[in-house]
Motif scaffolding. Structure first.
Motif, short mmCIF file in Angstrom:
data_model
loop_
_atom_site.label_atom_id
_atom_site.label_comp_id
_atom_site.label_asym_id
_atom_site.label_seq_id
_atom_site.Cartn_x
_atom_site.Cartn_y
_atom_site.Cartn_z
N MET A 1 3.82 -12.43 15.77
CA MET A 1 3.42 -13.17 16.94
C MET A 1 4.49 -12.97 18.03
N GLN A 2 4.06 -12.71 19.22
CA GLN A 2 4.95 -12.50 20.36
C GLN A 2 5.41 -13.86 20.91
N THR A 3 6.67 -13.93 21.29
CA THR A 3 7.25 -15.16 21.81
C THR A 3 7.52 -15.02 23.30
N ILE A 4 7.05 -16.01 24.06
CA ILE A 4 7.24 -16.05 25.50
C ILE A 4 8.05 -17.29 25.84
N LEU A 5 9.08 -17.11 26.65
CA LEU A 5 9.86 -18.22 27.17
C LEU A 5 9.37 -18.53 28.57
N VAL A 6 8.94 -19.77 28.78
CA VAL A 6 8.46 -20.22 30.09
C VAL A 6 9.53 -21.16 30.65
N CYS A 7 10.02 -20.85 31.85
CA CYS A 7 11.10 -21.62 32.45
C CYS A 7 10.72 -22.04 33.87
N ASP A 8 10.64 -23.36 34.07
CA ASP A 8 10.34 -23.93 35.38
C ASP A 8 10.81 -25.37 35.36
N ASP A 9 11.30 -25.88 36.47
CA ASP A 9 11.75 -27.27 36.51
C ASP A 9 10.60 -28.26 36.59
N ASP A 10 9.41 -27.79 36.86
CA ASP A 10 8.22 -28.66 36.89
C ASP A 10 7.59 -28.64 35.49
N ARG A 11 7.77 -29.71 34.76
CA ARG A 11 7.31 -29.78 33.36
C ARG A 11 5.79 -29.63 33.24
N GLU A 12 5.05 -30.12 34.23
CA GLU A 12 3.59 -30.00 34.19
C GLU A 12 3.16 -28.53 34.26
N ILE A 13 3.85 -27.74 35.07
CA ILE A 13 3.54 -26.31 35.16
C ILE A 13 3.84 -25.63 33.83
N VAL A 14 4.99 -25.95 33.25
CA VAL A 14 5.37 -25.36 31.96
C VAL A 14 4.33 -25.72 30.90
N ASP A 15 3.90 -26.97 30.86
CA ASP A 15 2.91 -27.40 29.88
C ASP A 15 1.57 -26.70 30.09
N ALA A 16 1.15 -26.53 31.34
CA ALA A 16 -0.11 -25.85 31.62
C ALA A 16 -0.06 -24.39 31.19
N ILE A 17 1.05 -23.70 31.51
CA ILE A 17 1.19 -22.31 31.09
C ILE A 17 1.20 -22.21 29.58
N GLU A 18 1.88 -23.16 28.93
CA GLU A 18 1.93 -23.17 27.46
C GLU A 18 0.53 -23.28 26.86
N ILE A 19 -0.29 -24.14 27.40
CA ILE A 19 -1.66 -24.33 26.87
C ILE A 19 -2.44 -23.02 26.95
N GLN A 39 20.42 -20.18 27.26
CA GLN A 39 20.74 -20.67 25.92
C GLN A 39 19.65 -20.28 24.92
N VAL A 40 18.40 -20.45 25.31
CA VAL A 40 17.29 -20.08 24.43
C VAL A 40 17.33 -18.59 24.14
N LEU A 41 17.61 -17.78 25.15
CA LEU A 41 17.67 -16.33 24.96
C LEU A 41 18.77 -15.92 23.98
N LYS A 42 19.85 -16.69 23.92
CA LYS A 42 20.92 -16.41 22.97
C LYS A 42 20.51 -16.73 21.54
N GLU A 43 19.64 -17.72 21.39
CA GLU A 43 19.29 -18.24 20.07
C GLU A 43 18.01 -17.67 19.49
N GLN A 44 17.13 -17.16 20.32
CA GLN A 44 15.80 -16.73 19.88
C GLN A 44 15.49 -15.31 20.34
N GLU A 45 14.62 -14.65 19.61
CA GLU A 45 14.10 -13.35 20.07
C GLU A 45 12.93 -13.62 21.01
N ILE A 46 13.07 -13.20 22.25
CA ILE A 46 12.05 -13.43 23.27
C ILE A 46 11.46 -12.09 23.69
N HIS A 47 10.13 -12.04 23.76
CA HIS A 47 9.45 -10.81 24.15
C HIS A 47 9.13 -10.78 25.64
#
Length: 72
Positions: A1-19, A39-47
């Motif tokens: 499974m491919q992993t995507i990191l979504v980064c935005d200060d607007d939590r509603e936008i992040v949640d919508a993209i996640e869905i 920090q997440v990029l250091k800890e996880q493999e992100i595609h």
């Protein structure tokens, strides 16, 4: 499974993209500023990283420059 990191200060936008992306079968990780994204990029493999430009603490442009610097 491919992993995507979504980064935005607007939590509603992040949640919508996640869905939407989870419905397509992607694993989603979330960050709310550039520092968290690094920090997440250091800890996880992100595609793929989807990052907003205008954010507090560290904006998307500075975070992207730091990611490129660290990967060299």
């Amino acid at each position: 499974m491919q992993t995507i990191l979504v980064c935005d200060d607007d939590r509603e936008i992040v949640d919508a993209i996640e869905i939407y992306l989870q419905q397509e079968g992607y694993h989603i990780l979330k960050a709310y500023d550039g520092e968290q994204a690094l920090q997440v990029l250091k800890e996880q493999e992100i595609h793929l990283l989807i990052i907003d430009v205008m954010m507090p603490k560290m904006d998307g442009i500075r975070a992207t420059l730091k990611i490129r610097e660290d990967s060299s």
